[in-house]
Write an enzyme that holds these catalytic residues in place. Structure first.
Site, PDB file in Angstrom:
ATOM      1  N   TYR A 238      62.346  22.968  58.113  1.00 22.71           N
ATOM      2  CA  TYR A 238      62.128  21.958  58.259  1.00 22.71           C
ATOM      3  C   TYR A 238      62.647  20.768  58.549  1.00 22.71           C
ATOM      4  CZ  TYR A 238      61.191  17.738  55.282  1.00 22.71           C
ATOM      5  OH  TYR A 238      61.349  16.550  54.567  1.00 22.71           O
TER       6      TYR A 238
ATOM      7  N   SER B  49      63.258  12.424  57.978  1.00 18.58           N
ATOM      8  CA  SER B  49      63.789  12.540  56.480  1.00 18.58           C
ATOM      9  C   SER B  49      65.635  12.499  56.321  1.00 18.58           C
ATOM     10  CB  SER B  49      63.265  14.518  56.031  1.00 18.58           C
ATOM     11  OG  SER B  49      64.371  14.819  55.494  1.00 18.58           O
TER      12      SER B  49
END
Length: 255
Positions: free
Chosen positions: A161, A148
């Protein structure tokens, strides 16, 4: 080609699990099928969405094996690999796309169980699946892990996350070096703001309206705009590409 695409999915509020039954995972599964791959799709519990992905794969003339279950559980990681090999005989391409996230404004809001679940789903599952799949991957195989933009630019509200996404980038770079002599390539893709059905389901209205606006292109990306890099990294044209991370971020750099 025989493809395993592990990616549990859910549309429940306050969490996001990017899955092969929708969003990026579905776009990637369809793209691979159109390039000639049979596809095994791992997903959490959204059976109708998974069946829709299977219809698209089968419309491209390929087989689609659906594998429901929670990749946060060790045995499920092993089972999806074993069932894929039993069905297709081998795994040429392994895409690890599973992700769980919850947003918090303070450290106190993150309880221990949530922290462990995030790591089990996002990074420990990748380790387990890769370890189990390697004996069934031939020379020339490709592992592609979804990281990400948070691996480079962590959002403080997505602390757990973002930490796992940094771990995925690091794991990918290290594994590529371990597997180089085996002829198996390992890379990661780092998406930025990508518009999926889960965005309006899990974000406040104002955040939805402004989603992706701060990025250089001024808009979110679409899943179909992410899929091509997965196809490239799995192809023979990427035969000397390994250990790298590729941004699909609408102009926001990762360094």
């Amino acid at each position: 080609m025989k493809l395993l695409c592990p990616a549990p999915a859910s549309s429940k509020k306050s969490r996001v699990d990017h899955g092969a039954d929708s969003g990026i995972g579905r776009a990637v599964a369809i793209a691979y099928a159109r390039e000639g791959a049979d596809v095994a799709v791992s997903y959490l519990d959204e059976h109708e969405d998974a069946q829709e992905t299977a219809r698209w794969v089968e419309a491209a003339g390929r087989q689609c094996l659906l594998l429901p279950g929670d990749l946060g559980q060790k045995q499920q990681c092993y089972d999806i690999v074993d069932k894929t090999v039993a069905q297709f005989g081998r795994i040429d391409i392994l895409v690890n796309n599973a992700a769980f996230q919850m947003a918090h404004e303070s450290l106190d809001e993150i309880d221990d169980d949530e922290w462990v679940k995030t790591f089990d789903t996002n990074i420990t599952a990748i380790f387990r699946i890769c370890q189990r799949a390697l004996p069934s991957m031939p020379k020339g195989g490709s592992i592609i892990n979804t990281s990400s933009v948070n691996s480079d630019d962590p959002s403080p509200s997505l602390l757990a996350y973002a930490a796992t996404k940094g771990a995925i980038a690091n794991f990918t770079a290290g594994l590529a070096q371990l597997l180089g002599k085996k002829g198996i390539r390992v890379n990661s893709v780092a998406p930025g703001p990508i518009w999926t059905p889960l965005i309006p389901a899990t974000m406040p209205d104002e955040a939805v309206r402004n989603f992706g606006a701060s990025y250089p292109m001024g808009r979110p990306g679409q899943p179909v705009e992410v899929a091509p890099i997965y196809v490239l990294l799995a192809s023979d044209e990427a035969s000397y590409i390994s250990g790298s991370r590729y941004a699909v971020t609408g102009g926001k750099p990762i360094l």
